[in-house]
Structures are given as structure tokens and as C-alpha cells.
Design an enzyme around this catalytic site. Sequence first.
Site, mmCIF file in Angstrom:
data_model
loop_
_atom_site.group_PDB
_atom_site.id
_atom_site.type_symbol
_atom_site.label_atom_id
_atom_site.label_comp_id
_atom_site.label_asym_id
_atom_site.label_seq_id
_atom_site.Cartn_x
_atom_site.Cartn_y
_atom_site.Cartn_z
ATOM 1 N N ASP A 23 0.882 -1.168 0.000
ATOM 2 C CA ASP A 23 0.000 0.000 0.000
ATOM 3 C C ASP A 23 0.916 1.213 0.000
ATOM 4 O O ASP A 23 1.544 1.528 1.005
ATOM 5 C CB ASP A 23 -0.887 -0.026 1.257
ATOM 6 C CG ASP A 23 -1.694 1.259 1.445
ATOM 7 O OD1 ASP A 23 -1.650 2.145 0.562
ATOM 8 O OD2 ASP A 23 -2.368 1.379 2.487
ATOM 9 N N GLU A 184 -7.144 0.501 -4.691
ATOM 10 C CA GLU A 184 -7.184 0.427 -3.220
ATOM 11 C C GLU A 184 -8.519 -0.102 -2.690
ATOM 12 O O GLU A 184 -8.526 -0.998 -1.844
ATOM 13 C CB GLU A 184 -6.845 1.797 -2.620
ATOM 14 C CG GLU A 184 -5.354 2.127 -2.784
ATOM 15 C CD GLU A 184 -5.017 3.599 -2.590
ATOM 16 O OE1 GLU A 184 -5.897 4.361 -2.144
ATOM 17 O OE2 GLU A 184 -3.876 3.989 -2.887
HETATM 18 MG MG MG Z 1 -4.468 4.905 2.237
#
Ligand code: MG
Length: 614
Positions: A23, A184
Amino acid sequence: MSKNGYLQIHDPLKPKGHAVGIDLGTTNSLVASVIQGKPRCIAADEGESNLLPSVVHYGKDGGVVVGARAKTLASEHPTDTILSVKRFMGRSPEDAETRKLGAYKFASGGKVVRFDVAGGQPVTPIEVSGEILRALKRRAESYFSGRVEQAVITVPAYFDDAQRQATKDAGRLAGLEVLRLLNEPTAAALAYGLDKGSQGTYAVYDLGGGTFDVSILKLVDGVFEVKSTGGDSALGGDDFDRAIAQRVLEALGQSSPSPSLVAEVLAASRKAKEALTDAPEVELTVGSHRQTLKRSDFEEWIRPLIQKTGVVCRRALKDAGVAASELDGVILVGGATRVPAVRRFVAEQFGREPLSDIDPDQVVALGAAVQADLLTNVDRQDEVLLLDVIPLSLGLETMGGLVEKLIQRNSTIPTAAAQVFTTFKDGQTGLDVHVLQGERELVEDCRSLARFTLSGIPPLPAGMARVEVRFQVDADGILAVTAKEQSTGTTQSITVKPSHGLTDEEIENMLLDSIDHAEDDVQVRQLREQRVESERVLTEAQRQLGEHGELLAEGERASIEAAMAKVREVAQGNDHHALKEAIHALDEVCKPFVERVMNQALTKVVAGHSVEEF
Ligand code: MG
Ligand code: ADP
């Protein structure tokens, strides 16, 4: 055996090591991997935080520092310390967004942003992000005591091509093979295992440090489609810090505080904010100043900020064409969703308790790790490419120039489908197999992929032979078509790569075409089907008239022939309803005659046997 991509990964001569999920966040970045069957975030050291602040400091000596230590250097070396580099990814120096973030010294000229930092050449956002990725790669390698060369990296759903390409380049720069860029919100949904369901619509509410994103995802047969996205690129947990800091500075009686005091107050405010998540009241200290902060006051201060996210959520729902009540779940992502007032607000907005079992600042990295594992783990090949789909339907040409779809567009691969076809003419010994790709109903509007003839069908009356045509698409998207005559086992097959030579744009055009013509196509299809049917009934009627003329009643031949003539005539026109009626009329006229033919055949059979046998 065409899964070359996967064999290579497990080539014992060149082990690729562990695959990770990353991430790459605006404020914080994380690396995770599936360890003993479970996705886990990897900390720098046992017991330390999983979060790596997305901060890169360039020293005068040419040294590069990444993470928490770089963050501490930011106030002293503001132009040599790059924060929130994600905001600059894929942007040109002329972008409004770039100018707005003008706290840095930019090198002039060039198509991409370059930061003029200490210690050497100006650096691009790709290089800065590359440093963050390299630090995460090293972290994972030291955890595994082995090589880490493959990664799934997440990007916001709204990232455009340039931003995605920049992220990929950063990965490559860090020595990572980017297996895939994953949205995401999709990563968060994967972490919750929502892809295991068959259908569903989900909202992902992501409140990070400086950005807010909301996405509406739709799961269709194991594939997540992003239905809409919305957000505010200048709203996040940092604004909560500022809301506290403002009050603290007021209490300190500072109307024009020094930058270093502001930095100190902000840091203390953030600490207090995070503590307020678990405690109703906390103590804040700055130098000798002490102040008690109540959660209820804090919630009051941030209410307008939280309410701003509601407007964005409602718009995203509207854009996706879904009502909050139609959602199957809401997922919380981002450290700032830890704030209890934010959770309550989300529950209120969407009319349900959000999913929050998984740590909101880890959930994206964990989902990326799951995806990386799916893409590389040989034991999970059945699940591999869960997210890969066939872009266009695959089908066969049938009588009348129509396309019979065997595998629908967006089917996940690998997949297979079979259908049994029969011969159209008496004594037909060959069957043409024409493989097509596209959404339209007619052969001429689809793309021809392959053609072959299955020969050696035993000569049988029309409709008696049975030929099974099987389509099989493997994990790499390669289609194998097999035709098999069932009584003799005669088989013929061919392999084609459906996606070969088609650009995304072509795929898009073909899809748009099929939507534009959907109505026309249905009309044409029905007409052609009726024409094929008319030919079949005419041939059949002709045959019966020829073979069983003696069974015709007075005047029956004339009325049957009249009905046949009517069918032939209407088949010339374009009215499929009229043709259907004419065929039906012919059937009706033939009925008594056909019954007599059937009875006679039955009597003949029975005549040779004793009644007891039946
Ligand atoms: Mg984030
Ligand atoms: P990004 O996606 O932008 O990289 P994160 O998801 O890591 O950001 O979120 C960072 C934000 O979350 C920061 O503003 C941080 O203060 C906030 N945060 C982290 N933990 C907590 C907590 N326990 N309570 C409230 N806010 C928190």
C-alpha cells in the site's frame, strides 16, 4: 500446459522469492505478505509499527533517509524532505495540483515534476516513490531472510494512466516486478474476502491522512467493477490535527506562532487525537503548557469536516445509480476512520454498521498481499486470475448467420462451456465450426477467430447426428475449441488466442456497437431464426407429402401446399411475427396428416409383435 507465466515463477533455477502486497500511501505505506496462509503486515522490527511514513529525506552528503526518521527532519529541512509525494505522481509541472503544493523547490523545465533537493541531481516523484518502495522491499527481505522481487502495488481507483504508469515505474526502479496494480478499494474488499460471494455492491469509505476517497464497487461473478468514485484530495485526519492545534494555539495565546511551535503543537495534537479514539478524555502537553481535551469537544470541532464527506458519499451513490439501502456492505479504510465519530457518521450515512474487523490502515496492504499470493502461489492456481475476465463473448456460427454465444463476456477465466449441435441436412457428413468473438447477434458483426470443418460424421437423417462443441479458455486466456461427433467419437480441435491483436480501444468499440444495435440485432436475429425454422418445416412437409401421399385426405394436399406457399412468400419479407404465424398455420394444416403418418408407422411396428411384448 500453456501456463508459462506461472511455471517461470517456480523455475527452481531462478527462485523469485516471496511476493508481497504494497500500500503506497500518501501519508503512510505498508508491505504485507501471505505468511503461513494468512496475510500479515510486516513491521521493521518485532513489536514496531507496520506503518512506514511516506517521507523521503535527501541529505547534503547524498544519503537518503526514508520513514519515521525522515519525518523528524522535515521541519528543519523542508525543501530536502519530500512528504505526500503521491500527490505528484504522473503530474506535469504545469498542473494546478502541482502549483498548489508548492512548498518545494522545483527544478525548471522538463515534462515531469522534479524536486530540487540536496545532495545531487533533482529527483522525480517516481524516484522518490521508488525510495519508499525500496525501503519496504528491504523490510520484507530482512523479515524473510530472502529475496522479494514481485509485488502487487495499490493505487487509488481514480488514478489515471499517467499516474498508474508512474507507480509501475517506481516499482521497477525499486527492483520490483509489478505483478499488478490493484485499486485500493478493491484491495480492501479482497482483504474481507468479499470476492468469495457471487454478487454484491459495496461502498469503500477511505479517510487517510490528507485525502478522502469513496468508491462504489460492484462484484459480478468474482470481478470487482468500480461503479463510481468520489473524494476530496484535501480532507483527512491531518485536518483533525489542525482543528485541535488551532484551539491549543488559542489557549496558548499565540496569534502569530513560529513555524517550529506550530509543528510541535501539530504533533501533540495528532497524538491527542489518536488517544481520544480510545479514551473519552486526554491530556495534551506542549512545553510547560498542559491542557485537557474532551472527546465530546473534539467531535464538535471536526463535525463540519466529517459532514463534508457525507456530501461526497451521496454523490458517489448517485453516480453509481445505487441507493444506500441496496448496498451489501460498507468497508472502512484509512487510519482516520478509527475516530469513533467518523464510524458513527458512516453508519448513519449508509444506514448500516460498516465492516471494521480488519485494521483500517492495514486493510489495503493485506488485500494486496492476498492478490499477490493468488497470482504467484502454485497451490492456488484454481483461484488465480480470479479478477481476469474474457473481454468479449465467444461463440459459434449457427444456421442463418447467427452467433450462438458459448462463453459470455466478463466470464472469469479459466472457464469452459459446451453445446451439442446437430446436422441440418439428411446425410450431412461435415460440420463447419466457425468461432467468433463479439457481442453482436450476427456473424458479420462479430470478429472471426477461427474456422475448421469436422468431417467424418456418419450419414444420418437431418437432426440425428450429435456433435458436441466444447470451448475451453485457460488461465492465460487461450481458447481451445473441440468438436466431437458422439456416435463415432470423431474429434477435431483448434487453439486460438482470443485477445490477440485486439486493443482495449477496439474492445470498447465493439462493446459500444453492441449496445447501439441491441434492438436491431434482436429483430434480425428473430427473423433469421424464423427463416431457418421455415426452411426446416418446408423440407419436412415436402418429404411427408412425397412419402405418404396415400394417407392424404380429399383436398388436403392442396391446402397443405397453399400453406407452404404462404410460408415461402412471407419468408421473403422482414416480418418475423408474420413468418412465425405462417409456420404455425402450416403446422396446423399438416397436423391431421402427420398424425395419420405416425399412426401408420406405429401400426407397422406393432403388427410384427405380440401385444404382450408391449
Ligand atoms: Mg491509504
Ligand atoms: P494514507 O492512506 O493517506 O497514507 P493512513 O490511512 O495511514 O493515510 O491514515 C493516516 C491518518 O490516520 C493520520 O491522520 C493519522 O493521525 C490517523 N490515525 C491513525 N491512527 C489513528 C487513531 N487511532 N485514531 C485517530 N486517527 C488515527
